[in-house]
Scaffold this active site. Structure first.
Site, PDB file in Angstrom:
ATOM      1  N   ASP A 127     -15.163  -3.178   0.303  1.00 29.82           N
ATOM      2  CA  ASP A 127     -14.723  -3.209   1.191  1.00 29.82           C
ATOM      3  C   ASP A 127     -16.293  -2.848   2.389  1.00 29.82           C
ATOM      4  O   ASP A 127     -17.256  -2.259   2.193  1.00 29.82           O
ATOM      5  CB  ASP A 127     -14.209  -2.384   1.495  1.00 29.82           C
ATOM      6  CG  ASP A 127     -12.909  -1.695   0.900  1.00 29.82           C
ATOM      7  OD1 ASP A 127     -12.568  -3.684   0.639  1.00 29.82           O
ATOM      8  OD2 ASP A 127     -13.223  -1.362  -0.399  1.00 29.82           O
ATOM      9  N   ASP A 129       1.192  -1.220   0.226  1.00 27.76           N
ATOM     10  CA  ASP A 129      -0.103   0.280  -0.158  1.00 27.76           C
ATOM     11  C   ASP A 129       0.694   1.109   0.145  1.00 27.76           C
ATOM     12  O   ASP A 129       1.771   1.259   0.792  1.00 27.76           O
ATOM     13  CB  ASP A 129      -1.330  -0.359   1.227  1.00 27.76           C
ATOM     14  CG  ASP A 129      -1.557  -0.731   1.146  1.00 27.76           C
ATOM     15  OD1 ASP A 129      -1.831  -1.933   0.371  1.00 27.76           O
ATOM     16  OD2 ASP A 129      -2.270  -0.820   2.162  1.00 27.76           O
TER      17      ASP A 129
END
Length: 242
Positions: A129, A8
């Site tokens: 998500d 990330d």
């Protein structure tokens, strides 16, 4: 089952977040390219990357660093974060990204997903998500009233082949993924489901394999060394192909 180590990116650095909260970001590696090469040396074939700045700003931000990773390793890269237009989808796929992940766009602009799938087929994945079962978007800063299964079925109808699912409450917590939600999702749609968030041990890999998921994204546990990428990859060899 495919193991996808995660990198990330925030402000040009390799970071991890806790439950998707940007103010919890902490650096886990100095070089994204070196980290990717290390993952490759341990047997990985795919890499999961997220442009966290892009997710928050709704546009690509860390492209130079991402393309540097692609140039320096032979891993297939799936990328999410800030991909909101066909121009961005085309741009990434034309410059070495193997699969792009549409997240907020799936919730807010399903027409874009439909157009992208029509043009690029299985090079398009949708990231779903969830917070308390409802879909979150815009870098997890907003939570909708849409149930994650309902959105997954909508994406399946559009023709999406890959769904990456994260229960936000488990992300970065090292307490295992939400097996129940993943199993329910996997049974509800024909898409290939990839687990994300909370994968922290070989036991998790064994359970996810038993649930017949397509893949598992591993992040924090690799950096803390609670999970050996090499052992995870070896465990999955021959269990399920890509």
């Amino acid at each position: 089952m495919v193991i996808l180590p995660a990198i990330d990116i925030k402000d040009g650095k390799c970071v991890r977040l806790v439950q998707g909260k940007y103010d919890t970001a902490y650096t886990v590696a100095e070089s994204a390219a070196d980290t990717a090469k290390a993952f490759e040396a341990m047997g990985a074939t795919w890499l999961h990357m997220v442009d966290l700045n892009g997710a928050k700003d709704a546009m690509p931000v860390n492209t130079e660093l991402i393309f540097d990773v692609i140039k320096q390793c032979d891993l297939k890269v799936e990328l999410g974060g800030g991909i909101r237009t066909m121009e961005t989808v085309d741009y990434y796929l034309e410059n070495g990204i193997s699969r792009v992940i549409l997240g907020s766009a799936a919730l807010n602009n399903p027409a874009l997903v439909k157009e992208a799938v029509k043009k690029h087929g299985d090079k398009i994945a949708v990231g779903i998500d969830a917070r308390d079962g409802n879909v979150a978007a815009e870098g997890w800063l907003q939570t909708s009233t849409v149930n994650y299964i309902d959105l997954a079925k909508q994406m399946e109808d559009i023709g999406v082949k890959y769904i990456i699912f994260t229960d936000i409450s488990h992300d970065g917590m090292m307490d295992g993924p939400n097996y129940t939600m993943l199993d329910k999702l996997n049974r509800a749609v024909s898409c290939k489901v990839i687990a994300s968030g909370g994968v922290s041990s070989l036991t998790d890999i064994v359970v996810l394999t038993a649930l017949k998921l397509h893949g598992a994204i591993c992040g924090k546990a690799l950096y803390t060394r609670d999970l050996s990428l090499r052992q995870a990859v070896d465990l999955c060899k021959g269990v399920r192909t890509e």
